[in-house]
Scaffold this motif. Sequence first.
Motif, PDB file in Angstrom:
ATOM      1  N   HIS A   1    -100.435  12.266 -40.070  1.00  0.00           N
ATOM      2  CA  HIS A   1    -100.460  12.379 -38.117  1.00  0.00           C
ATOM      3  C   HIS A   1    -101.568  10.802 -37.709  1.00  0.00           C
ATOM      4  N   SER A   2    -102.349  10.527 -37.714  1.00  0.00           N
ATOM      5  CA  SER A   2    -103.078   9.854 -37.731  1.00  0.00           C
ATOM      6  C   SER A   2    -102.635   8.430 -38.239  1.00  0.00           C
ATOM      7  N   ALA A   3    -102.167   8.370 -39.320  1.00  0.00           N
ATOM      8  CA  ALA A   3    -102.019   7.218 -40.053  1.00  0.00           C
ATOM      9  C   ALA A   3    -100.356   6.476 -39.411  1.00  0.00           C
ATOM     10  N   TRP A   4     -99.698   7.286 -38.526  1.00  0.00           N
ATOM     11  CA  TRP A   4     -98.093   7.776 -37.974  1.00  0.00           C
ATOM     12  C   TRP A   4     -98.878   7.363 -36.755  1.00  0.00           C
ATOM     13  N   LEU A   5     -99.788   7.778 -36.043  1.00  0.00           N
ATOM     14  CA  LEU A   5     -99.747   7.059 -35.034  1.00  0.00           C
ATOM     15  C   LEU A   5    -100.884   5.626 -34.576  1.00  0.00           C
ATOM     16  N   ASP A   6    -101.014   5.415 -35.545  1.00  0.00           N
ATOM     17  CA  ASP A   6    -101.670   4.160 -36.309  1.00  0.00           C
ATOM     18  C   ASP A   6    -100.932   3.363 -35.710  1.00  0.00           C
ATOM     19  N   ALA A   7     -99.558   3.249 -36.877  1.00  0.00           N
ATOM     20  CA  ALA A   7     -98.347   1.983 -36.756  1.00  0.00           C
ATOM     21  C   ALA A   7     -97.753   2.651 -35.524  1.00  0.00           C
ATOM     22  N   HIS A   8     -97.410   3.934 -35.444  1.00  0.00           N
ATOM     23  CA  HIS A   8     -96.690   3.740 -33.363  1.00  0.00           C
ATOM     24  C   HIS A   8     -97.783   2.343 -32.661  1.00  0.00           C
ATOM     25  N   ALA A   9     -98.745   2.866 -32.563  1.00  0.00           N
ATOM     26  CA  ALA A   9     -99.572   1.671 -31.793  1.00  0.00           C
ATOM     27  C   ALA A   9     -98.975   0.716 -32.802  1.00  0.00           C
ATOM     28  N   GLU A  10     -98.815   0.130 -33.255  1.00  0.00           N
ATOM     29  CA  GLU A  10     -99.421  -1.139 -33.806  1.00  0.00           C
ATOM     30  C   GLU A  10     -97.374  -1.936 -33.237  1.00  0.00           C
ATOM     31  N   TRP A  11     -96.841  -0.959 -33.279  1.00  0.00           N
ATOM     32  CA  TRP A  11     -95.312  -1.169 -32.583  1.00  0.00           C
ATOM     33  C   TRP A  11     -95.807  -0.975 -30.701  1.00  0.00           C
ATOM     34  N   GLY A  12     -96.514  -0.738 -30.367  1.00  0.00           N
ATOM     35  CA  GLY A  12     -96.270  -0.948 -28.995  1.00  0.00           C
ATOM     36  C   GLY A  12     -96.025   0.260 -28.155  1.00  0.00           C
ATOM     37  N   PRO A  13     -95.801   0.434 -26.297  1.00  0.00           N
ATOM     38  CA  PRO A  13     -95.320   2.071 -26.126  1.00  0.00           C
ATOM     39  C   PRO A  13     -93.998   1.655 -26.329  1.00  0.00           C
ATOM     40  N   GLY A  14     -93.515   2.764 -26.253  1.00  0.00           N
ATOM     41  CA  GLY A  14     -91.784   2.783 -26.729  1.00  0.00           C
ATOM     42  C   GLY A  14     -91.260   3.453 -27.572  1.00  0.00           C
ATOM     43  N   LEU A  15     -89.928   3.858 -28.011  1.00  0.00           N
ATOM     44  CA  LEU A  15     -89.376   4.680 -28.974  1.00  0.00           C
ATOM     45  C   LEU A  15     -88.973   3.859 -29.814  1.00  0.00           C
ATOM     46  N   HIS A  16     -89.353   2.237 -29.798  1.00  0.00           N
ATOM     47  CA  HIS A  16     -87.956   1.351 -30.670  1.00  0.00           C
ATOM     48  C   HIS A  16     -88.258   1.448 -31.927  1.00  0.00           C
ATOM     49  N   GLU A  17     -89.000   2.634 -33.060  1.00  0.00           N
ATOM     50  CA  GLU A  17     -89.707   2.217 -34.321  1.00  0.00           C
ATOM     51  C   GLU A  17     -88.029   3.376 -34.968  1.00  0.00           C
ATOM     52  N   ASP A  18     -86.791   2.531 -34.949  1.00  0.00           N
ATOM     53  CA  ASP A  18     -86.041   2.912 -35.809  1.00  0.00           C
ATOM     54  C   ASP A  18     -86.193   2.959 -37.725  1.00  0.00           C
ATOM     55  N   GLY A  19     -85.974   4.422 -37.484  1.00  0.00           N
ATOM     56  CA  GLY A  19     -86.291   4.742 -39.243  1.00  0.00           C
ATOM     57  C   GLY A  19     -87.091   6.065 -38.293  1.00  0.00           C
ATOM     58  N   PHE A  20     -87.526   6.604 -37.621  1.00  0.00           N
ATOM     59  CA  PHE A  20     -88.898   7.385 -37.268  1.00  0.00           C
ATOM     60  C   PHE A  20     -87.624   8.736 -36.827  1.00  0.00           C
ATOM     61  N   GLY A  21     -87.183   8.846 -35.955  1.00  0.00           N
ATOM     62  CA  GLY A  21     -86.252   9.458 -35.774  1.00  0.00           C
ATOM     63  C   GLY A  21     -86.979   9.795 -33.735  1.00  0.00           C
ATOM     64  N   LEU A  22     -87.459   9.133 -33.672  1.00  0.00           N
ATOM     65  CA  LEU A  22     -88.509   9.074 -32.565  1.00  0.00           C
ATOM     66  C   LEU A  22     -87.661   9.211 -31.180  1.00  0.00           C
ATOM     67  N   GLY A  23     -87.130  10.620 -29.432  1.00  0.00           N
ATOM     68  CA  GLY A  23     -87.039  11.043 -29.226  1.00  0.00           C
ATOM     69  C   GLY A  23     -87.605  10.955 -28.267  1.00  0.00           C
ATOM     70  N   PRO A  24     -87.161  10.464 -26.845  1.00  0.00           N
ATOM     71  CA  PRO A  24     -87.460  10.340 -25.369  1.00  0.00           C
ATOM     72  C   PRO A  24     -88.722  12.223 -25.404  1.00  0.00           C
ATOM     73  N   SER A  25     -88.186  12.786 -25.770  1.00  0.00           N
ATOM     74  CA  SER A  25     -88.910  14.398 -25.503  1.00  0.00           C
ATOM     75  C   SER A  25     -90.052  15.164 -26.469  1.00  0.00           C
ATOM     76  N   ASP A  26     -89.402  13.794 -27.162  1.00  0.00           N
ATOM     77  CA  ASP A  26     -90.639  14.119 -28.746  1.00  0.00           C
ATOM     78  C   ASP A  26     -92.438  13.915 -28.144  1.00  0.00           C
ATOM     79  N   GLU A  27     -93.042  14.614 -28.377  1.00  0.00           N
ATOM     80  CA  GLU A  27     -94.367  14.504 -28.204  1.00  0.00           C
ATOM     81  C   GLU A  27     -95.658  14.761 -29.370  1.00  0.00           C
ATOM     82  N   VAL A  28     -95.243  12.940 -29.777  1.00  0.00           N
ATOM     83  CA  VAL A  28     -96.557  12.957 -31.066  1.00  0.00           C
ATOM     84  C   VAL A  28     -97.689  13.005 -30.581  1.00  0.00           C
ATOM     85  N   ASP A  29     -98.521  13.000 -29.541  1.00  0.00           N
ATOM     86  CA  ASP A  29     -99.745  12.824 -29.607  1.00  0.00           C
ATOM     87  C   ASP A  29    -100.853  14.200 -30.266  1.00  0.00           C
ATOM     88  N   SER A  30    -100.500  15.660 -30.108  1.00  0.00           N
ATOM     89  CA  SER A  30    -100.985  16.242 -30.682  1.00  0.00           C
ATOM     90  C   SER A  30    -100.699  16.717 -31.756  1.00  0.00           C
TER      91      SER A  30
END
Length: 161
Positions: free
Chosen positions: A12-41
Amino acid sequence: MPELIAPAVRLHSAWLDAHAEWGPGLHEDGFGLGPSDEVDSPAGFAAWVARLADHHCMYRWIVESDRVLGGIALRHGSSDYVRWAGHIGFGIRPSARQRGLATWAMGRMLDEARVLGLERLLAVCAVDNVASAKTIERCGGVFECIRDTDFGPARRYWIEL
Protein backbone atom coordinates in the motif's frame (compact mmCIF):
# COMPACT_ATOMS: atom_id res chain seq x y z
CA MET A 1 16.15 -7.50 -9.96
CA PRO A 2 12.55 -6.54 -10.82
CA GLU A 3 9.68 -8.98 -10.71
CA LEU A 4 6.08 -9.03 -11.89
CA ILE A 5 3.65 -9.73 -9.08
CA ALA A 6 -0.10 -9.71 -8.62
CA PRO A 7 -1.34 -6.54 -6.88
CA ALA A 8 -0.70 -6.89 -3.14
CA VAL A 9 -2.23 -5.10 -0.15
CA ARG A 10 1.14 -5.26 1.66
CA LEU A 11 2.51 -2.72 -0.87
CA HIS A 12 0.00 0.00 0.00
CA SER A 13 2.53 2.65 1.02
CA ALA A 14 4.89 1.72 -1.84
CA TRP A 15 2.03 2.02 -4.34
CA LEU A 16 0.98 5.38 -2.88
CA ASP A 17 4.57 6.56 -3.28
CA ALA A 18 4.54 5.60 -6.98
CA HIS A 19 1.11 7.19 -7.46
CA ALA A 20 2.30 10.44 -5.87
CA GLU A 21 5.28 10.54 -8.21
CA TRP A 22 2.94 10.56 -11.22
CA GLY A 23 0.92 13.41 -9.73
CA PRO A 24 -2.85 13.67 -9.44
CA GLY A 25 -5.16 11.78 -11.74
CA LEU A 26 -5.84 8.30 -13.05
CA HIS A 27 -3.26 8.24 -15.82
CA GLU A 28 -1.09 5.31 -14.75
CA ASP A 29 -2.16 2.79 -17.38
CA GLY A 30 -1.60 -0.76 -16.26
CA PHE A 31 -2.95 -0.28 -12.74
CA GLY A 32 -6.71 -0.38 -13.41
CA LEU A 33 -7.38 2.62 -11.22
CA GLY A 34 -10.89 3.97 -11.76
CA PRO A 35 -12.48 7.29 -10.77
CA SER A 36 -14.49 5.68 -7.97
CA ASP A 37 -11.52 3.83 -6.43
CA GLU A 38 -10.47 5.17 -3.03
CA VAL A 39 -6.90 4.02 -2.49
CA ASP A 40 -5.64 6.28 0.29
CA SER A 41 -7.12 4.34 3.22
CA PRO A 42 -6.04 0.76 3.97
CA ALA A 43 -9.64 -0.45 3.59
CA GLY A 44 -10.15 1.36 0.29
CA PHE A 45 -6.84 0.09 -1.05
CA ALA A 46 -7.69 -3.49 -0.03
CA ALA A 47 -11.08 -3.22 -1.77
CA TRP A 48 -9.39 -1.93 -4.94
CA VAL A 49 -6.79 -4.73 -4.92
CA ALA A 50 -9.60 -7.29 -4.45
CA ARG A 51 -11.51 -5.76 -7.40
CA LEU A 52 -8.41 -6.09 -9.58
CA ALA A 53 -8.26 -9.82 -8.83
CA ASP A 54 -11.89 -10.27 -9.96
CA HIS A 55 -11.61 -8.26 -13.17
CA HIS A 56 -11.51 -9.68 -16.72
CA CYS A 57 -7.94 -8.51 -16.89
CA MET A 58 -4.59 -9.70 -15.59
CA TYR A 59 -2.90 -6.95 -13.59
CA ARG A 60 0.73 -7.16 -12.56
CA TRP A 61 2.93 -4.72 -10.70
CA ILE A 62 6.57 -4.23 -11.54
CA VAL A 63 8.30 -4.38 -8.16
CA GLU A 64 11.91 -4.25 -7.05
CA SER A 65 12.87 -4.50 -3.36
CA ASP A 66 9.25 -3.75 -2.37
CA ARG A 67 9.30 -0.56 -4.45
CA VAL A 68 6.48 -0.29 -7.01
CA LEU A 69 8.10 0.76 -10.29
CA GLY A 70 5.08 0.41 -12.57
CA GLY A 71 2.14 -1.66 -13.64
CA ILE A 72 0.98 -3.61 -16.66
CA ALA A 73 -2.40 -5.01 -17.63
CA LEU A 74 -3.40 -7.73 -20.07
CA ARG A 75 -7.04 -7.15 -21.00
CA HIS A 76 -9.10 -10.06 -22.31
CA GLY A 77 -11.82 -10.05 -24.93
CA SER A 78 -12.95 -7.48 -27.45
CA SER A 79 -15.05 -5.04 -25.46
CA ASP A 80 -15.42 -1.42 -26.48
CA TYR A 81 -12.78 -0.57 -23.87
CA VAL A 82 -10.29 -3.07 -25.32
CA ARG A 83 -10.96 -1.77 -28.84
CA TRP A 84 -10.22 1.75 -27.54
CA ALA A 85 -7.37 1.14 -25.02
CA GLY A 86 -5.89 -2.08 -26.38
CA HIS A 87 -5.31 -5.51 -24.89
CA ILE A 88 -2.19 -4.39 -23.09
CA GLY A 89 -1.40 -1.22 -21.18
CA PHE A 90 1.54 -0.24 -19.03
CA GLY A 91 3.01 2.60 -17.06
CA ILE A 92 6.40 3.13 -15.43
CA ARG A 93 6.86 5.70 -12.67
CA PRO A 94 9.01 8.65 -13.83
CA SER A 95 12.05 7.83 -11.64
CA ALA A 96 12.22 4.25 -13.00
CA ARG A 97 12.00 5.05 -16.71
CA GLN A 98 14.73 4.39 -19.30
CA ARG A 99 15.75 1.10 -17.67
CA GLY A 100 13.92 -1.17 -20.13
CA LEU A 101 11.31 -2.14 -17.54
CA ALA A 102 8.31 -1.65 -19.84
CA THR A 103 9.85 -3.80 -22.57
CA TRP A 104 10.80 -6.47 -20.01
CA ALA A 105 7.31 -6.50 -18.45
CA MET A 106 5.56 -6.47 -21.81
CA GLY A 107 7.59 -9.47 -22.96
CA ARG A 108 6.45 -11.43 -19.93
CA MET A 109 2.82 -10.43 -20.43
CA LEU A 110 3.01 -11.51 -24.07
CA ASP A 111 4.07 -14.93 -22.75
CA GLU A 112 0.96 -14.90 -20.52
CA ALA A 113 -1.18 -13.99 -23.55
CA ARG A 114 0.20 -16.99 -25.42
CA VAL A 115 -0.66 -19.25 -22.47
CA LEU A 116 -4.22 -17.89 -22.62
CA GLY A 117 -4.36 -18.83 -26.30
CA LEU A 118 -4.48 -15.29 -27.66
CA GLU A 119 -3.20 -14.95 -31.21
CA ARG A 120 -2.90 -11.19 -31.59
CA LEU A 121 -3.04 -8.17 -29.34
CA LEU A 122 -3.90 -4.54 -29.87
CA ALA A 123 -1.57 -2.03 -28.21
CA VAL A 124 -2.46 1.67 -28.16
CA CYS A 125 -0.54 4.74 -27.03
CA ALA A 126 -0.88 8.49 -27.31
CA VAL A 127 0.55 9.78 -30.57
CA ASP A 128 3.12 11.90 -28.69
CA ASN A 129 4.22 9.09 -26.32
CA VAL A 130 7.41 8.15 -28.16
CA ALA A 131 8.71 5.94 -25.34
CA SER A 132 5.58 3.77 -25.34
CA ALA A 133 5.58 3.56 -29.13
CA LYS A 134 9.20 2.34 -29.07
CA THR A 135 8.37 -0.21 -26.36
CA ILE A 136 5.46 -1.57 -28.39
CA GLU A 137 7.60 -1.75 -31.54
CA ARG A 138 10.45 -3.53 -29.66
CA CYS A 139 7.89 -6.13 -28.57
CA GLY A 140 6.75 -6.81 -32.13
CA GLY A 141 4.05 -4.17 -32.57
CA VAL A 142 3.21 -3.37 -36.18
CA PHE A 143 1.77 0.10 -36.71
CA GLU A 144 -1.80 0.13 -38.00
CA CYS A 145 -2.92 3.77 -37.91
CA ILE A 146 -3.54 6.87 -35.84
CA ARG A 147 -7.12 7.37 -34.64
CA ASP A 148 -8.78 10.24 -32.87
CA THR A 149 -10.06 9.40 -29.39
CA ASP A 150 -11.75 11.36 -26.61
CA PHE A 151 -8.24 11.92 -25.18
CA GLY A 152 -6.56 12.95 -28.42
CA PRO A 153 -4.96 11.07 -31.29
CA ALA A 154 -3.65 7.58 -30.53
CA ARG A 155 -1.29 5.21 -32.32
CA ARG A 156 -2.60 1.67 -32.83
CA TYR A 157 -0.35 -1.37 -33.16
CA TRP A 158 -0.98 -5.09 -33.59
CA ILE A 159 1.27 -7.75 -32.10
CA GLU A 160 1.06 -11.22 -33.62
CA LEU A 161 1.67 -14.00 -31.11
